[in-house]
Design a protein around this motif. Sequence first.
Motif, mmCIF file in Angstrom:
data_model
loop_
_atom_site.group_PDB
_atom_site.id
_atom_site.type_symbol
_atom_site.label_atom_id
_atom_site.label_comp_id
_atom_site.label_asym_id
_atom_site.label_seq_id
_atom_site.Cartn_x
_atom_site.Cartn_y
_atom_site.Cartn_z
ATOM 1 N N VAL A 125 76.833 74.629 106.199
ATOM 2 C CA VAL A 125 78.291 74.504 106.210
ATOM 3 C C VAL A 125 78.873 74.768 104.821
ATOM 4 O O VAL A 125 79.956 75.350 104.690
ATOM 5 C CB VAL A 125 78.693 73.110 106.727
ATOM 6 C CG1 VAL A 125 80.168 72.839 106.474
ATOM 7 C CG2 VAL A 125 78.386 72.988 108.217
ATOM 8 N N THR A 126 78.156 74.381 103.782
ATOM 9 C CA THR A 126 78.625 74.645 102.419
ATOM 10 C C THR A 126 78.728 76.140 102.155
ATOM 11 O O THR A 126 79.745 76.642 101.660
ATOM 12 C CB THR A 126 77.682 73.995 101.389
ATOM 13 O OG1 THR A 126 77.669 72.580 101.584
ATOM 14 C CG2 THR A 126 78.135 74.299 99.974
ATOM 15 N N VAL A 127 77.661 76.880 102.497
ATOM 16 C CA VAL A 127 77.681 78.332 102.296
ATOM 17 C C VAL A 127 78.734 78.975 103.184
ATOM 18 O O VAL A 127 79.471 79.875 102.755
ATOM 19 C CB VAL A 127 76.287 78.933 102.586
ATOM 20 C CG1 VAL A 127 76.325 80.454 102.476
ATOM 21 C CG2 VAL A 127 75.256 78.357 101.631
ATOM 22 N N TRP A 128 78.824 78.506 104.426
ATOM 23 C CA TRP A 128 79.800 79.053 105.367
ATOM 24 C C TRP A 128 81.233 78.849 104.856
ATOM 25 O O TRP A 128 82.030 79.788 104.816
ATOM 26 C CB TRP A 128 79.602 78.385 106.722
ATOM 27 C CG TRP A 128 80.679 78.628 107.734
ATOM 28 C CD1 TRP A 128 81.503 79.708 107.817
ATOM 29 C CD2 TRP A 128 81.048 77.750 108.799
ATOM 30 N NE1 TRP A 128 82.357 79.564 108.883
ATOM 31 C CE2 TRP A 128 82.097 78.382 109.499
ATOM 32 C CE3 TRP A 128 80.585 76.510 109.236
ATOM 33 C CZ2 TRP A 128 82.698 77.798 110.610
ATOM 34 C CZ3 TRP A 128 81.177 75.944 110.339
ATOM 35 C CH2 TRP A 128 82.217 76.575 111.015
ATOM 36 N N GLY A 129 81.571 77.628 104.446
ATOM 37 C CA GLY A 129 82.916 77.360 103.959
ATOM 38 C C GLY A 129 83.238 78.169 102.713
ATOM 39 O O GLY A 129 84.334 78.726 102.582
ATOM 40 N N GLY A 130 82.278 78.240 101.796
ATOM 41 C CA GLY A 130 82.503 79.016 100.581
ATOM 42 C C GLY A 130 82.685 80.490 100.875
ATOM 43 O O GLY A 130 83.577 81.144 100.317
ATOM 44 N N ALA A 131 81.853 81.040 101.780
ATOM 45 C CA ALA A 131 81.938 82.465 102.106
ATOM 46 C C ALA A 131 83.234 82.795 102.823
ATOM 47 O O ALA A 131 83.853 83.846 102.573
ATOM 48 C CB ALA A 131 80.745 82.869 102.970
ATOM 49 N N ALA A 132 83.670 81.913 103.728
ATOM 50 C CA ALA A 132 84.883 82.183 104.498
ATOM 51 C C ALA A 132 86.097 82.339 103.592
ATOM 52 O O ALA A 132 86.945 83.216 103.808
ATOM 53 C CB ALA A 132 85.107 81.063 105.517
ATOM 54 N N PHE A 133 86.189 81.500 102.559
ATOM 55 C CA PHE A 133 87.346 81.567 101.666
ATOM 56 C C PHE A 133 87.114 82.502 100.483
ATOM 57 O O PHE A 133 88.079 82.947 99.855
ATOM 58 C CB PHE A 133 87.702 80.161 101.182
ATOM 59 C CG PHE A 133 88.347 79.321 102.245
ATOM 60 C CD1 PHE A 133 89.705 79.384 102.478
ATOM 61 C CD2 PHE A 133 87.583 78.480 103.041
ATOM 62 C CE1 PHE A 133 90.308 78.628 103.468
ATOM 63 C CE2 PHE A 133 88.167 77.710 104.040
ATOM 64 C CZ PHE A 133 89.530 77.784 104.254
ATOM 65 N N TRP A 134 85.862 82.786 100.153
ATOM 66 C CA TRP A 134 85.512 83.730 99.107
ATOM 67 C C TRP A 134 86.185 85.087 99.346
ATOM 68 O O TRP A 134 86.604 85.772 98.414
ATOM 69 C CB TRP A 134 83.991 83.869 99.095
ATOM 70 C CG TRP A 134 83.378 85.076 98.454
ATOM 71 C CD1 TRP A 134 83.366 86.350 98.951
ATOM 72 C CD2 TRP A 134 82.640 85.115 97.228
ATOM 73 N NE1 TRP A 134 82.669 87.179 98.117
ATOM 74 C CE2 TRP A 134 82.209 86.453 97.057
ATOM 75 C CE3 TRP A 134 82.287 84.160 96.276
ATOM 76 C CZ2 TRP A 134 81.457 86.855 95.963
ATOM 77 C CZ3 TRP A 134 81.528 84.567 95.185
ATOM 78 C CH2 TRP A 134 81.122 85.887 95.028
#
Length: 397
Positions: free
Chosen positions: A301-310
């Motif tokens: 979820v950390t990678v997913w959240g960061g990638a989505a807003f990245w």
Amino acid sequence: MPRWLLALATGALVFYTDDYVIAGVLPEIARSLDVSEGTAGQLVTVFSMTVAVAAPLAAVATARLPRRTVLVAAALVFTAANLGAAFSPSFPALMALRVAAALSAAAATPALFATAARLAAPGRTGRAVAAVAFGVTGAIAFGVPAGAWIGGAFGWRATFALMAAAGALVALAFATALPRAAGEQNALPVRDQIAVLARPAISMGLAANVVLMFGSMMLLTYLAPFTAALADADVTDRGVLFAVSGLAGMVGIWAGGRATDAWGPDRTLAAGVGAFVATMAALVALWPLRPVPVVLLLGIVTVWGGAAFWNSPAVQARLHLLAGPVATQALALNTSGTYIGVAVGGGVGGAVLDAAGPGPLPTVAGAAGLVALGLFVTAARLHHAGTDQGMPETIRK
């Protein structure tokens, strides 16, 4: 951070807070105005749909006006609409005022991003756009809880009064911090604007953002039932997962802005969308192993959240680079596409959930990510291959 950028980021925070802030006081609004909670919830829907439809129209209509003038006027209308909402005598009146507030946000949102990109120092466009996007994320992380607390403590009308006061301060900040000619330029005729926006490098990028938002926000919308089925996550666990995703998203926006300046938007998007697809693949792989420990989901979820807003700063910077004198209009279409993608994701995700349960959700989301990646890559290749020949010299880079 320069004063003009702080003003733009704060404006984004205020305008986007107004979109979500009443979610926390819908029961109080329903009781006070004698409507059902479902009917009161349409105040959120009508705001989002108005922004989606009106943003590109407002961008064209205000193309010949200085961005500073547009932003100050939008903030003043926003202030008046929220002040009126605080004293609204009926639900229809409140609905009409929400439409007025949404129209002001529709005019302001693309101007915020376009002005940030135009005023940024060379090599810092991504970071300037990221600062505005950070204000958008902050609306969900900080603005909405604050508005709900105000409403709970002093009544729902106080929430709108708070937004009116914030709008007045933002109007003052725009008037004093933005250069008088911020973003001012000669507007192309409408036919030429449409011709530029229809170029494959731009139109395919806009389509890619719709698909990407559909995929990334679909699973976020239904994260609760998915994690309950995958990891037996209870309410507390889901709260932690949402919080981790939000914090990672805020870090991701800033990191994505810096990456955009260092790598360029195309490489940044390839990395961000690729990371999103990888997280969906990981969730697909975990599904047969359920129930899995909740702690195992934290990293994903950390990678997913960061990638989505990245990806957000790269998408905005890319459009500003390619669209030149119609950058504001391109960013307005991108705003509409974001809202459309979120809406479609909610609808498709709900249909998948009802028909087959939560298991297929990351597969659908990952497939959408792959399609978006393909569109972004194709758009970049078309641009670099010279398909933008014939565009105004200010657009061809």
